[in-house]
Design an enzyme around this catalytic site. Structure first.
Site, mmCIF file in Angstrom:
data_model
loop_
_atom_site.group_PDB
_atom_site.id
_atom_site.type_symbol
_atom_site.label_atom_id
_atom_site.label_comp_id
_atom_site.label_asym_id
_atom_site.label_seq_id
_atom_site.Cartn_x
_atom_site.Cartn_y
_atom_site.Cartn_z
ATOM 1 C CD GLU A 136 -4.475 -1.144 3.304
ATOM 2 O OE1 GLU A 136 -3.444 -1.619 2.751
ATOM 3 O OE2 GLU A 136 -4.531 -0.908 4.514
ATOM 4 C CG HIS B 2 -0.432 0.231 2.546
ATOM 5 N ND1 HIS B 2 -0.928 -0.388 3.678
ATOM 6 C CD2 HIS B 2 0.577 1.017 3.008
ATOM 7 C CE1 HIS B 2 -0.253 0.019 4.739
ATOM 8 N NE2 HIS B 2 0.671 0.871 4.362
HETATM 9 C C1 F6R Z 1 1.546 6.656 6.595
HETATM 10 C C2 F6R Z 1 1.362 5.993 5.314
HETATM 11 C C3 F6R Z 1 1.657 4.543 5.165
HETATM 12 C C4 F6R Z 1 3.073 4.190 5.628
HETATM 13 C C5 F6R Z 1 3.330 2.707 5.438
HETATM 14 C C6 F6R Z 1 4.699 2.315 5.990
HETATM 15 O O1 F6R Z 1 1.278 8.042 6.471
HETATM 16 O O2 F6R Z 1 0.958 6.626 4.384
HETATM 17 O O3 F6R Z 1 1.484 4.156 3.833
HETATM 18 O O4 F6R Z 1 4.002 4.936 4.879
HETATM 19 O O5 F6R Z 1 2.358 1.969 6.106
HETATM 20 O O6 F6R Z 1 4.691 2.480 7.377
HETATM 21 P P1 F6R Z 1 6.018 2.330 8.218
HETATM 22 O O7 F6R Z 1 6.917 3.456 7.793
HETATM 23 O O8 F6R Z 1 5.588 2.470 9.658
HETATM 24 O O9 F6R Z 1 6.592 1.002 7.887
#
Ligand code: F6R
Length: 264
Positions: A157, A152
């Site tokens: 999603e 995503h």
């Molecule tokens: C958050 C967002 C999400 C995150 C992704 C990765 O603003 O848009 O798409 O970038 O879920 O999350 P992390 O960096 O926590 O692995």
């Protein structure tokens, strides 16, 4: 047959090596404004942030740059990608709460109206007004992005349309599982308001970061799988100005020889 644009891919020695590059990305949009702009407030570049663990170190680094006067918060307008449904800034677990915690310099911007929050209640009119506000500010010049284990981007999603603007979405179970720690002892939310893939493609430049082996398969699917809504991040191959920064673990499933211009 390949009519797709090719993101520039850089495999770094470690995640921390992305920090100076990310700060340079910010400086470069600010610099472009100084060189080409008329100095009016309306001309400030709009930078959109992604939240999550991938960007925690960057937020701290950005905050330090602002506190030490090397980047002026008054030189740009900020926004972000997504928010859990109903999460106002003071509510722990929320995206704006996280941004303000990690990068307190954004507080002043929020108070001055130069940081645009995603409308967290998701009313259709408020989402269209948010899009108009972004457009009036000149559109997003620099969009930071992370990627989920399921590929995503923002909270688009698998199965999300490539043609959506800001909308309300239901989170995948893997996304909720990954977010669990930030909501303990409560359960993670089921719904969020998110920039759509069309909104993201509207940015002038996109910089996506992925670190760690948990992202390796999503990164491979994004860059070397079929482009389609089963892999939301693959939409980035339709954009002409994308930089992908990886650490070796996140790049470990890629066929790097096959990526033209891969800089390893
Ligand atoms: C958050 C967002 C999400 C995150 C992704 C990765 O603003 O848009 O798409 O970038 O879920 O999350 P992390 O960096 O926590 O692995």
């Amino acid at each position: 047959m390949d009519h797709q644009a090719k993101p520039e891919v850089r495999v770094l020695d470690a995640a921390d090596s992305a920090l100076p590059l990310l700060l340079d990305e910010v400086r470069s949009v600010l610099q472009a404004r100084t060189e080409g702009g008329d100095g009016t407030a309306g001309n400030r570049p709009l930078i959109s942030l992604a939240t999550g663990g991938t960007f925690t170190a960057f937020f701290r680094a950005l905050d330090a740059e602002v506190q030490q006067g090397r980047i002026a918060a008054s030189d740009f307008v900020g926004t972000h990608l997504d928010e859990y449904m109903g999460f106002e800034p003071e509510r722990p677990g929320g995206m704006v709460h996280e941004l303000l915690l990690r990068c307190p310099a954004l507080r002043g911007m929020l108070a001055r109206g130069s940081f645009f929050r995603v409308p967290c209640h998701g009313a259709e009119g408020s989402l269209r007004a948010h899009e108009e506000r972004l457009a009036r500010a000149g559109g997003i010049q620099l969009q930071f992005l992370g990627i989920g284990r399921n590929a995503h981007v923002a909270f688009n999603e698998p199965g999300a349309s490539f043609d959506n603007g800001f909308h309300v979405t239901t989170l995948a179970e893997s996304t909720r599982a990954d977010a669990k720690a930030r909501f303990v002892p409560d359960q993670p939310p089921r719904r969020a308001v998110t920039a759509g893939l069309k909104s993201i493609l509207g940015a002038e430049r996109i910089v996506l970061c992925a670190f760690g082996s948990g992202k390796a398969e999503a990164v491979r699917a994004m860059l070397q799988g079929e482009v389609g809504s089963h892999c939301p991040a693959s939409v980035l191959r339709k954009h002409k100005n994308v930089l992908v920064l990886l650490d070796p673990a996140a790049a470990s499933s890629l066929d790097l020889d096959a990526i033209a211009g891969a800089n390893c």
